[in-house]
Design a protein around this motif. Structure first.
Motif, PDB file in Angstrom:
ATOM      1  N   LEU A   5      43.571  42.459  27.854  1.00  0.00           N
ATOM      2  CA  LEU A   5      43.537  41.726  29.110  1.00  0.00           C
ATOM      3  C   LEU A   5      44.120  40.339  28.887  1.00  0.00           C
ATOM      4  O   LEU A   5      43.632  39.567  28.074  1.00  0.00           O
ATOM      5  CB  LEU A   5      42.086  41.608  29.601  1.00  0.00           C
ATOM      6  CG  LEU A   5      41.882  40.910  30.944  1.00  0.00           C
ATOM      7  CD1 LEU A   5      42.561  41.696  32.052  1.00  0.00           C
ATOM      8  CD2 LEU A   5      40.401  40.762  31.231  1.00  0.00           C
ATOM      9  N   VAL A   6      45.211  40.059  29.578  1.00  0.00           N
ATOM     10  CA  VAL A   6      45.886  38.778  29.409  1.00  0.00           C
ATOM     11  C   VAL A   6      45.581  37.892  30.604  1.00  0.00           C
ATOM     12  O   VAL A   6      45.832  38.261  31.743  1.00  0.00           O
ATOM     13  CB  VAL A   6      47.414  38.983  29.270  1.00  0.00           C
ATOM     14  CG1 VAL A   6      48.113  37.646  29.137  1.00  0.00           C
ATOM     15  CG2 VAL A   6      47.708  39.865  28.061  1.00  0.00           C
ATOM     16  N   MET A   7      45.009  36.740  30.354  1.00  0.00           N
ATOM     17  CA  MET A   7      44.656  35.805  31.420  1.00  0.00           C
ATOM     18  C   MET A   7      45.306  34.467  31.131  1.00  0.00           C
ATOM     19  O   MET A   7      45.256  33.961  30.011  1.00  0.00           O
ATOM     20  CB  MET A   7      43.135  35.611  31.491  1.00  0.00           C
ATOM     21  CG  MET A   7      42.363  36.862  31.898  1.00  0.00           C
ATOM     22  SD  MET A   7      42.641  37.305  33.617  1.00  0.00           S
ATOM     23  CE  MET A   7      41.923  35.864  34.412  1.00  0.00           C
ATOM     24  N   ALA A   8      45.966  33.910  32.162  1.00  0.00           N
ATOM     25  CA  ALA A   8      46.558  32.580  31.984  1.00  0.00           C
ATOM     26  C   ALA A   8      45.467  31.523  31.909  1.00  0.00           C
ATOM     27  O   ALA A   8      45.606  30.514  31.220  1.00  0.00           O
ATOM     28  CB  ALA A   8      47.512  32.285  33.129  1.00  0.00           C
ATOM     29  N   THR A   9      44.376  31.753  32.598  1.00  0.00           N
ATOM     30  CA  THR A   9      43.264  30.808  32.600  1.00  0.00           C
ATOM     31  C   THR A   9      41.963  31.588  32.446  1.00  0.00           C
ATOM     32  O   THR A   9      41.914  32.792  32.675  1.00  0.00           O
ATOM     33  CB  THR A   9      43.216  29.995  33.904  1.00  0.00           C
ATOM     34  OG1 THR A   9      43.090  30.902  35.012  1.00  0.00           O
ATOM     35  CG2 THR A   9      44.467  29.157  34.073  1.00  0.00           C
ATOM     36  N   LEU A  10      40.926  30.886  32.055  1.00  0.00           N
ATOM     37  CA  LEU A  10      39.610  31.498  31.927  1.00  0.00           C
ATOM     38  C   LEU A  10      38.627  30.791  32.847  1.00  0.00           C
ATOM     39  O   LEU A  10      38.709  29.578  33.051  1.00  0.00           O
ATOM     40  CB  LEU A  10      39.112  31.382  30.479  1.00  0.00           C
ATOM     41  CG  LEU A  10      39.882  32.190  29.424  1.00  0.00           C
ATOM     42  CD1 LEU A  10      39.326  31.882  28.040  1.00  0.00           C
ATOM     43  CD2 LEU A  10      39.792  33.680  29.710  1.00  0.00           C
ATOM     44  N   PRO A  11      37.681  31.527  33.436  1.00  0.00           N
ATOM     45  CA  PRO A  11      36.660  30.885  34.254  1.00  0.00           C
ATOM     46  C   PRO A  11      35.749  30.019  33.396  1.00  0.00           C
ATOM     47  O   PRO A  11      35.482  30.321  32.226  1.00  0.00           O
ATOM     48  CB  PRO A  11      35.891  32.055  34.871  1.00  0.00           C
ATOM     49  CG  PRO A  11      36.194  33.227  34.013  1.00  0.00           C
ATOM     50  CD  PRO A  11      37.519  32.995  33.401  1.00  0.00           C
ATOM     51  N   ILE A  12      35.287  28.931  33.972  1.00  0.00           N
ATOM     52  CA  ILE A  12      34.405  27.989  33.281  1.00  0.00           C
ATOM     53  C   ILE A  12      33.013  28.075  33.888  1.00  0.00           C
ATOM     54  O   ILE A  12      32.850  27.973  35.113  1.00  0.00           O
ATOM     55  CB  ILE A  12      34.930  26.545  33.398  1.00  0.00           C
ATOM     56  CG1 ILE A  12      36.378  26.443  32.892  1.00  0.00           C
ATOM     57  CG2 ILE A  12      34.019  25.588  32.631  1.00  0.00           C
ATOM     58  CD1 ILE A  12      36.561  26.821  31.442  1.00  0.00           C
ATOM     59  N   LEU A  13      32.021  28.285  33.072  1.00  0.00           N
ATOM     60  CA  LEU A  13      30.635  28.310  33.523  1.00  0.00           C
ATOM     61  C   LEU A  13      30.026  26.930  33.329  1.00  0.00           C
ATOM     62  O   LEU A  13      30.060  26.371  32.234  1.00  0.00           O
ATOM     63  CB  LEU A  13      29.843  29.354  32.734  1.00  0.00           C
ATOM     64  CG  LEU A  13      28.361  29.489  33.109  1.00  0.00           C
ATOM     65  CD1 LEU A  13      28.218  29.980  34.554  1.00  0.00           C
ATOM     66  CD2 LEU A  13      27.655  30.441  32.151  1.00  0.00           C
ATOM     67  N   ILE A  14      29.486  26.366  34.415  1.00  0.00           N
ATOM     68  CA  ILE A  14      28.909  25.025  34.378  1.00  0.00           C
ATOM     69  C   ILE A  14      27.412  25.129  34.653  1.00  0.00           C
ATOM     70  O   ILE A  14      26.995  25.656  35.682  1.00  0.00           O
ATOM     71  CB  ILE A  14      29.586  24.107  35.410  1.00  0.00           C
ATOM     72  CG1 ILE A  14      31.090  24.028  35.136  1.00  0.00           C
ATOM     73  CG2 ILE A  14      28.961  22.718  35.399  1.00  0.00           C
ATOM     74  CD1 ILE A  14      31.873  23.315  36.210  1.00  0.00           C
ATOM     75  N   LEU A  22      34.273  31.188  29.736  1.00  0.00           N
ATOM     76  CA  LEU A  22      33.802  32.554  29.564  1.00  0.00           C
ATOM     77  C   LEU A  22      34.896  33.382  28.892  1.00  0.00           C
ATOM     78  O   LEU A  22      36.085  33.200  29.165  1.00  0.00           O
ATOM     79  CB  LEU A  22      33.441  33.167  30.915  1.00  0.00           C
ATOM     80  CG  LEU A  22      32.359  32.443  31.719  1.00  0.00           C
ATOM     81  CD1 LEU A  22      32.077  33.183  33.012  1.00  0.00           C
ATOM     82  CD2 LEU A  22      31.087  32.305  30.907  1.00  0.00           C
ATOM     83  N   GLN A  23      34.500  34.296  28.059  1.00  0.00           N
ATOM     84  CA  GLN A  23      35.458  35.097  27.308  1.00  0.00           C
ATOM     85  C   GLN A  23      35.637  36.473  27.942  1.00  0.00           C
ATOM     86  O   GLN A  23      34.669  37.076  28.415  1.00  0.00           O
ATOM     87  CB  GLN A  23      34.989  35.242  25.858  1.00  0.00           C
ATOM     88  CG  GLN A  23      34.895  33.931  25.105  1.00  0.00           C
ATOM     89  CD  GLN A  23      36.221  33.164  25.113  1.00  0.00           C
ATOM     90  OE1 GLN A  23      37.273  33.751  24.813  1.00  0.00           O
ATOM     91  NE2 GLN A  23      36.170  31.888  25.458  1.00  0.00           N
ATOM     92  N   PRO A  24      36.880  36.971  27.989  1.00  0.00           N
ATOM     93  CA  PRO A  24      37.119  38.303  28.562  1.00  0.00           C
ATOM     94  C   PRO A  24      36.307  39.369  27.831  1.00  0.00           C
ATOM     95  O   PRO A  24      36.140  39.312  26.606  1.00  0.00           O
ATOM     96  CB  PRO A  24      38.617  38.512  28.355  1.00  0.00           C
ATOM     97  CG  PRO A  24      39.182  37.149  28.172  1.00  0.00           C
ATOM     98  CD  PRO A  24      38.115  36.343  27.503  1.00  0.00           C
ATOM     99  N   LEU A  25      35.811  40.320  28.597  1.00  0.00           N
ATOM    100  CA  LEU A  25      35.030  41.423  28.038  1.00  0.00           C
ATOM    101  C   LEU A  25      35.744  42.720  28.376  1.00  0.00           C
ATOM    102  O   LEU A  25      35.988  43.021  29.545  1.00  0.00           O
ATOM    103  CB  LEU A  25      33.618  41.425  28.634  1.00  0.00           C
ATOM    104  CG  LEU A  25      32.699  42.590  28.246  1.00  0.00           C
ATOM    105  CD1 LEU A  25      32.392  42.547  26.765  1.00  0.00           C
ATOM    106  CD2 LEU A  25      31.405  42.526  29.059  1.00  0.00           C
ATOM    107  N   SER A  26      36.101  43.473  27.385  1.00  0.00           N
ATOM    108  CA  SER A  26      36.776  44.753  27.592  1.00  0.00           C
ATOM    109  C   SER A  26      35.756  45.874  27.587  1.00  0.00           C
ATOM    110  O   SER A  26      34.788  45.860  26.836  1.00  0.00           O
ATOM    111  CB  SER A  26      37.825  44.993  26.499  1.00  0.00           C
ATOM    112  OG  SER A  26      38.860  44.045  26.579  1.00  0.00           O
ATOM    113  N   LEU A  27      36.008  46.861  28.450  1.00  0.00           N
ATOM    114  CA  LEU A  27      35.144  48.025  28.510  1.00  0.00           C
ATOM    115  C   LEU A  27      35.616  49.085  27.531  1.00  0.00           C
ATOM    116  O   LEU A  27      36.803  49.178  27.211  1.00  0.00           O
ATOM    117  CB  LEU A  27      35.135  48.606  29.920  1.00  0.00           C
ATOM    118  CG  LEU A  27      34.521  47.736  31.019  1.00  0.00           C
ATOM    119  CD1 LEU A  27      34.662  48.424  32.361  1.00  0.00           C
ATOM    120  CD2 LEU A  27      33.057  47.454  30.731  1.00  0.00           C
TER     121      LEU A  27
END
Length: 404
Positions: A5-14, A22-27
């Motif tokens: 999974l390639v992401m240009a950006t990652l969501p930030i948990l505040i 947050l880190q990508p999670l593969s199934l």
């Protein structure tokens, strides 16, 4: 072939003053399990328990809320992963697949077509038996209707059975392929599916991307990657276990394909019940008002939105499924500028412009000041007058905006 999974950006948990990406999670596939237990079946369970994770309103705004029925539903061509209905008799099926390779992506499109065709062969009784025989928590309900009976917008049982039966007969349903990521090849496969004449269901590809926080919490982010529209130029029929595509009945369509959404298809069906001329009259009217920037917005009602205003879109009225025409949102947006337009419409139907209270907005009503104006009072006989009234209002708004 592996899939990253390639992401240009990652969501930030505040959380308060602390924050972290947050880190990508593969199934994992069904045949294997990752260390955390997140696999294809876990995704299937998530969707069944929380159908709101699917962007249904984005795919079909007027479809309604998905109500879980069961998992692993036998349909003669295999087992449907997730089955849902709506309180108004809509049918939705979901296939959960991981997009590891091209073959998996081909498979899910083929399965979607097979499952939709298989359901279209069923009577209501057969559909109900299959649905209730699937995997569901707790005791089996006495009927399919009992699963939706407590919903505020639920039809009574005879009307629900009729609606489901008609949707089965017409093969009209929402079909979603959901996975942890969708690649461009899968979008191309959706285009291939859409090219099949007679595909009356809406087929959508939904990516549910998963991210994991340091404390183990998982964030599911749905994203509609692609969807088809209905092409009403043929009818799918099953003969000797083969899908046969037949031309539409004479008079149903013109020489070119009519592209629509499931929401539009159902809306036009309700209009035809009122007057067989209405679907063609409404489409002709929409073509006419498109000349000056008024576009249809298909939701639970048909909204007539002018998008050319400097101060945002203006709703020139909406047509409900019961045929009622409402114009209060025009007054809400434009205030006194809307009054001549309201009066023009009222004069066409020998009605009145009514304002219930100081806290409400003027709208058109029947001659008694109480009954709603119905769309067949305006279309097709007053289509040109209605369009001219919109044109005059647009020009008045533009003049007003120019002086601001």
């Amino acid at each position: 072939m592996g899939y990253d999974l390639v992401m240009a950006t990652l969501p930030i948990l505040i959380r308060g003053t602390s924050m972290g990406a947050l880190q990508p999670l593969s199934l994992a596939s069904k045949s294997s399990t990752n260390l955390d237990g997140y696999d294809e079946r876990w995704l299937q369970d998530l969707i069944q328990s929380h159908p709101e994770v699917l962007p249904t309103a984005e795919l079909e705004p007027g479809f309604g809320r998905l109500l879980p029925v069961s998992k692993e539903v036998a349909c003669g061509h295999g087992y449907i992963d997730n089955l849902f209905v709506t309180a108004e008799g809509g049918i939705a099926i979901v296939e959960t697949k991981l997009w590891r390779n091209l073959e998996a992506r081909r498979l899910v499109v083929a399965q979607a077509l097979d499952y939709a065709a298989a359901l279209a062969r069923m009577s209501y009784d057969e559909f109900e038996r299959a649905a209730l025989a699937g995997d569901m928590p707790g005791p089996k309900p006495v009927s399919l209707h009992s699963l939706i009976a407590e919903s505020a917008d639920a039809l009574d049982e005879p009307a629900f059975i009729q609606a489901v039966s008609l949707n089965l007969k017409r093969g009209r349903m929402l079909v979603i392929a959901a996975g942890d990521g969708v690649r461009a090849e899968a979008e191309a496969l959706a285009d291939l599916l859409q090219s099949h004449a007679g595909a009356r269901f809406t087929f959508a590809l939904v990516a549910i991307e998963l991210f994991k926080a340091e404390d183990g919490a998982v964030l599911a982010v749905p994203r509609a990657v692609a969807k088809t529209v209905l092409i009403e130029r043929g009818v799918v029929r099953i003969a000797d276990d083969r899908v046969v595509i037949e031309p539409p009945a004479r008079g149903l369509t013109s020489g070119t394909a009519i592209r629509s959404s499931l929401t539009e298809d159902q809306f036009m069906e309700e209009m035809a019940k009122r007057d067989q001329r209405l679907p063609a009259a409404i489409r002709s009217f929409l073509d006419r008002i498109a000349d000056f920037g008024v576009e249809p917005e298909w939701k639970a009602s048909l909204n007539l939105k002018w998008i050319g205003g400097a101060n945002g879109p203006v709703n020139f009225g909406y047509i409900r499924k019961d045929g009622g025409v409402a114009t209060d949102m025009t007054s809400y947006k434009l205030g006194p500028l809307a009054m001549p337009y309201q009066q023009d419409l009222a004069s066409m139907v020998r009605g009145k412009v009514v304002q219930r209270s100081e806290n409400s907005y003027p709208f058109i009503a029947g001659a008694d000041g109480r009954s709603s104006v119905k769309v067949e009072q305006l279309l097709p006989n007053h289509a040109e007058e209605w369009a001219d009234a919109m044109d005059r209002l647009i020009k008045q708004v533009q003049r007003s905006e120019a002086t601001e």
